[in-house]
Design a protein around this motif. Sequence first.
Motif, PDB file in Angstrom:
ATOM      1  N   HIS A  12       9.294   4.031   2.262  1.00 32.63           N
ATOM      2  CA  HIS A  12       9.198   3.887   0.798  1.00 32.63           C
ATOM      3  C   HIS A  12       9.689   5.385   0.020  1.00 32.63           C
ATOM      4  O   HIS A  12      10.332   5.548  -1.044  1.00 32.63           O
ATOM      5  N   CYS A  27       4.938   9.258  -0.780  1.00 30.53           N
ATOM      6  CA  CYS A  27       4.471   8.155  -0.237  1.00 30.53           C
ATOM      7  C   CYS A  27       4.413   8.314   1.355  1.00 30.53           C
ATOM      8  O   CYS A  27       5.779   8.569   1.594  1.00 30.53           O
ATOM      9  N   ASN A  77       4.293   6.329   3.904  1.00 33.36           N
ATOM     10  CA  ASN A  77       5.200   5.387   4.423  1.00 33.36           C
ATOM     11  C   ASN A  77       6.660   5.636   3.805  1.00 33.36           C
ATOM     12  O   ASN A  77       6.974   5.658   2.969  1.00 33.36           O
ATOM     13  N   THR A 137       0.859  -1.223  -0.045  1.00 33.21           N
ATOM     14  CA  THR A 137      -0.036  -0.048  -0.202  1.00 33.21           C
ATOM     15  C   THR A 137       0.906   1.171  -0.001  1.00 33.21           C
ATOM     16  O   THR A 137       1.784   1.232   0.632  1.00 33.21           O
ATOM     17  N   HIS A 138       0.293   2.291  -0.815  1.00 31.38           N
ATOM     18  CA  HIS A 138       1.245   3.470  -1.008  1.00 31.38           C
ATOM     19  C   HIS A 138       0.198   4.591  -0.358  1.00 31.38           C
ATOM     20  O   HIS A 138      -0.529   5.072  -1.479  1.00 31.38           O
ATOM     21  N   PRO A 139       0.178   5.349   0.732  1.00 34.47           N
ATOM     22  CA  PRO A 139      -0.379   6.238   1.200  1.00 34.47           C
ATOM     23  C   PRO A 139       0.170   7.487   0.519  1.00 34.47           C
ATOM     24  O   PRO A 139       0.844   8.174   1.108  1.00 34.47           O
ATOM     25  N   MET A 158      10.229   7.083  -3.181  1.00 33.69           N
ATOM     26  CA  MET A 158       9.059   7.444  -3.834  1.00 33.69           C
ATOM     27  C   MET A 158       8.511   8.707  -3.300  1.00 33.69           C
ATOM     28  O   MET A 158       7.449   8.874  -2.553  1.00 33.69           O
TER      29      MET A 158
HETATM   30 CU    CU Z   1       4.562   3.593  -0.500  1.00 35.96          CU
END
Ligand code: CU
Length: 632
Positions: free
Chosen positions: A603, A598, A600, A545-547, A608
């Motif tokens: 990441h 992102c 996270n 998952t990428h918030p 990201m």
């Molecule tokens: Cu992510």
Amino acid sequence: MTAPLTGAWLGVTLLQVIAWIGACVVGAGGGRMPPRIRRLALLSGALLGTAAAVAAAILGVLLAGVDWSFGAEKVLVAAPIGVLSSGLALAATWYSLRSERAASPPPRWPFGVLVSAVLGGLVAVLAVLVVGSEVGWPAVAAAIAVWLSGSTVAVLATLRRPIRLQVAVAAVAALCLGLLTLVTVFGPTTGSAASGHHLVESVDDGPTVSVADLRETATGTEVRRFELEARHETITLPGGASYDAIGFGSVPGPIIGVTQGELIEVTLRNRDVEGGVTLHWHGYDVPAGDDGVAGVSQDAVPPGGSFVYRFLADQAGTFWYHTHQTPLDGIRRGLYGTLVVLPPGGIGESTDVVAPIHSMGGSTLVGADAVLRVPETDGAVRLRLANTDQAPRRLVLDDDAEILALDGDELADPAPLPAGTVLRIPAGGRADLRLPDGATVAVAIEGDRDAGILIGDAGEEVPRLSFAGPEFDVLDAASGAQPDWARGPADVRAEQVLDRLVRVVGGLPRLADTINGAAFPFVDPIVVGQGEVVEVTIVNRGTETHPMHLHGHRMLVLERDGVVLDEALRLDTLDVRPGEVWRIRFVADNPGLWMDHCHNLEHAVSGMVMHVAYEGVASPFDLGGDHGNAPE
Ligand code: CU
Ligand code: C2O
């Protein structure tokens, strides 16, 4: 939605490789097998390998049908090479089986063609790991060249040609592999707007304004002053262990609470955080120069230094603040707190509870402790939940509640959250709940049985609630009319394809978290002009998952996986799960250079991160540099 297809693609591609390796082994060493068994094994291996290659090609086309980004390299690189190499090898197998019966000794070259089919499968996997969805002709040509030259070496070896020739072709194969790596792994690090000293030099040739000059200009309203001092502090975790935290005076930092319309002025001082610190107002649309991103809107504040942030509290809601200098380590260790802006008339609930949820040293903190206790109340409770972690948090309540706001945006119609329904808050996201009048409510948090929230006389311990119930879908929170700009053509259209590819991060190639085939700081920015309507399609090709979080603007969600919203849903952090496609819009109404990354932060550290850059805005700050600026 596409995650199973992607998984199946990888599965059949590996099957293709294994089947052809099996066929090679049988072909080469099957002499000791009874001839009939050997022939049968060889033929089944070849048929299986070919079937797998065809299946992979079909899956690639299906994925491309969902969104081209899911299938680009599978259709353009993997499928042609996979199917062609398997087809040739199947023909070679058939030829060798036939000639075995007729002549003796049988020719050896078909064996080389089988090896070529193994190579074909490996090049397909390479395409997915290295090339990704941004397939250019250089990458296609290099991949074909790798396969062709590698295959030539294999066939030549079986023909017992002079060793010099083989070495020469092997050198060509290695060269092609090197070229493929150069083009795809190192390619994004050249020719990018971000390759200079500064993150974004200037995106056009016109006059530029420095992001540092884009500060709050509002005056004449009540000024609320706060001071936050970043410092090391040893704290005791709920389990009793002591932890070397870094906080803004406490962990979490103090609640910055103001009323809409007031001007917030926060003086940040750094006592002893060697790596430096900043203050970023997550979800709050502050002027760009007050956004607190090291290397973009300011230099990291060194020990002994300070920085004053000023911005108008023009939106009511629940927000949070955190350092944006090496934020993964900083936030994790305590450099975060909440920002609560009340509407002028106050809220409709009599009790207001702020509950940031955070992982620290193996414990979960809800506020400052494992369990947040709220004494019995008469009226309704507003519970402001914030997820300050790297991964989504799942919560469940033992009573019915209502969702009043998401990411600080009050819903036009509150969304019911029945007891037992799981509320998933993305990393960085917030949810405001309304609990019934005088209720006794327990909130359990998945992953830590000791942590939770107890309201009223809900007992001593957090009850063991089940997380097996349905999950609340954030799209169900959409309510109220969408703005006009939700429809009609957008002025700017951009894509964010999220992936995991081998790319250069921090000077070294590694498996990186990428956007559009590149890793920070080499991702090209989304360039916008003031007042433009910007539409972004976000595609998650990965398995995590990428918030995704955009600074300085609220995102209006238009669509997810083909489900089109006709009511308003405004978020600042999107829970983009594997295989999902989101379409959002925002209005470019806040000039600056804005991070879009992102949340996270693991990441983010591995690539990201990108920017939304307004034409004519430049940053005078460096990444790295004397201040060691590291916004990711
Ligand atoms: Cu992510
Ligand atoms: Cu919560 Cu870039 O930030």
